[in-house]
Design a protein around this motif. Structure first.
Motif, PDB file in Angstrom:
ATOM      1  N   THR A 308       8.005   3.449  -5.625  1.00  0.00           N
ATOM      2  CA  THR A 308       7.078   3.790  -4.542  1.00  0.00           C
ATOM      3  C   THR A 308       5.838   4.544  -5.005  1.00  0.00           C
ATOM      4  O   THR A 308       5.056   4.999  -4.168  1.00  0.00           O
ATOM      5  N   VAL A 309       5.651   4.688  -6.315  1.00  0.00           N
ATOM      6  CA  VAL A 309       4.521   5.494  -6.790  1.00  0.00           C
ATOM      7  C   VAL A 309       3.186   4.942  -6.308  1.00  0.00           C
ATOM      8  O   VAL A 309       2.253   5.699  -6.010  1.00  0.00           O
ATOM      9  N   ARG A 310       3.087   3.613  -6.192  1.00  0.00           N
ATOM     10  CA  ARG A 310       1.822   3.024  -5.718  1.00  0.00           C
ATOM     11  C   ARG A 310       1.610   3.255  -4.225  1.00  0.00           C
ATOM     12  O   ARG A 310       0.480   3.268  -3.746  1.00  0.00           O
ATOM     13  N   LEU A 311       2.696   3.428  -3.487  1.00  0.00           N
ATOM     14  CA  LEU A 311       2.580   3.692  -2.055  1.00  0.00           C
ATOM     15  C   LEU A 311       2.299   5.161  -1.773  1.00  0.00           C
ATOM     16  O   LEU A 311       1.442   5.503  -0.954  1.00  0.00           O
ATOM     17  N   PHE A 312       3.046   6.042  -2.447  1.00  0.00           N
ATOM     18  CA  PHE A 312       2.992   7.461  -2.100  1.00  0.00           C
ATOM     19  C   PHE A 312       2.393   8.346  -3.190  1.00  0.00           C
ATOM     20  O   PHE A 312       2.395   9.573  -3.042  1.00  0.00           O
ATOM     21  N   GLY A 313       1.882   7.745  -4.254  1.00  0.00           N
ATOM     22  CA  GLY A 313       1.270   8.546  -5.306  1.00  0.00           C
ATOM     23  C   GLY A 313       0.096   9.373  -4.814  1.00  0.00           C
ATOM     24  O   GLY A 313      -0.049  10.553  -5.155  1.00  0.00           O
ATOM     25  N   SER A 314      -0.743   8.765  -3.980  1.00  0.00           N
ATOM     26  CA  SER A 314      -1.918   9.483  -3.479  1.00  0.00           C
ATOM     27  C   SER A 314      -1.509  10.629  -2.546  1.00  0.00           C
ATOM     28  O   SER A 314      -2.130  11.695  -2.538  1.00  0.00           O
TER      29      SER A 314
END
Length: 339
Positions: A308-314
């Motif tokens: 999920t880093v691309r979803l919740f990284g920001s």
């Protein structure tokens, strides 16, 4: 003009080109060092270190940083060190780049070249503790480098100084049988420091953040953090600030449930990243206080489906930046700065 004079002029011209070519970089370096001398006269500064653009964007998007009017930045070795104020505190900020070599290199530059008084490192990381959630911000009390390995055959003896063992055949599917990948023994670091004897390393596994700063950070518990990336993508629960756990660092992006569990069970770590212990170890080695903040962006392989880093990284980056800004605000004024 005689042939002799023409040849002499040509030779002088070629020498001038060579000298200019050879000296171009040193002259540029000298220009940067002259600026640094002037910057340092205005110090000391807090050193702020992030890793990659998402974290940098999250930090600067809330407009906390007021650039120095005369020397807003200086470029060294491909990195841009930005000079300014955050919450009325003098700071120098740099984005180090991914991995332990980048982290240690940028931190060593910071402490060697600039007049700083302490290091604040922040970014995102994987979550290895099932009691924590994506979006939480962890402020660990200590970090270990879990990337120093003795990779051995299955029947080899683990060196007595190794601190944990990963038997790869324990993860065979189906269970049982010989696995030629063998076993891994985890080593402690060799720690050289200002307070130690020259050329005499101390074996250390855990590197502790500065206790006074950690105690100050406890007042950040209960902060309200963001839950949503946008109107259509939100977390199931409200994120929280968690203080005093353990973190791990290695040049490995962890996205594997079994290895995630191994790290938690054997080292008791709640986060896994690729820079923190390098920043912390370098700071402490040079005698500077340091503290680490990490926003949890993913479950390090514990999730169903894709990471999920691309979803919740920001979102994790925004939350950790928010906590760091509040921590800087809590620090005493320059004249009463205590570690």
């Amino acid at each position: 003009m005689s042939t002799k004079h023409c040849l002499l002029l040509l030779l002088l011209h070629l020498l001038a080109i060579i000298v200019l070519t050879v000296s171009a970089f040193p002259l540029e370096r000298e220009k940067s060092l002259a600026i640094i001398r002037e910057i340092n006269r205005r110090g000391p500064y807090l050193a702020l270190i992030t890793v990659f653009p998402t974290e940098e964007y999250a930090f600067f998007s809330s407009d906390p940083f007021i650039n120095d009017s005369k020397f807003p930045y200086v470029d060294l070795s491909g990195r841009r060190f930005r000079v300014g104020m955050v919450e009325d505190k003098k700071v120098i900020y740099v984005r180090c780049g991914v991995g332990m070599v980048n982290a240690a290199s940028a931190t060593q530059q910071m402490v060697d070249i600039f007049n700083i008084k302490g290091v604040i490192h922040f970014g995102i990381s994987g979550n290895t503790n099932s009691s924590l959630c994506i979006g939480d911000v962890t402020i660990p009390k200590e970090f270990a480098n879990t990337g120093l390995w003795d990779w051995l055959k299955s029947n080899e003896t683990i060196p007595e100084n190794d601190v944990a063992v990963l038997n790869i055949e324990n993860y065979n599917v189906p269970n049982g049988g010989y696995n030629s990948l063998g076993r891994i023994g985890y080593r402690a670091e060799q720690f050289y420091s200002e307070g130690g004897e020259p050329n005499s390393a101390q074996l250390m596994l855990w590197f502790h953040v500065t206790n006074n700063w950690l105690q100050l950070a406890t007042t950040l518990q209960g902060m309200k953090l963001e839950r949503c990336v946008n109107s259509s993508l939100c977390l199931d629960t409200d994120p929280k600030v968690v203080i005093g756990l353990r973190g791990s660092t290695a040049n490995t992006f962890v996205d594997n449930a079994s290895y995630r569990n191994f790290l938690f069970l054997n080292f008791g770590v709640s986060s896994a990243d690729m820079e923190s212990s390098a920043v912390l170890m370098t700071s402490l080695s040079n005698g500077y206080p340091a503290i680490i903040f990490r926003g949890l962006s993913d479950l390090a392989g514990g999730q169903n489906g894709h990471n999920t880093v691309r979803l919740f990284g920001s979102l994790a980056a925004s939350n950790v930046a928010k906590v760091v800004l509040q921590f800087i605000k809590l620090l005493p004024n320059e004249d009463h700065f205590q570690f």
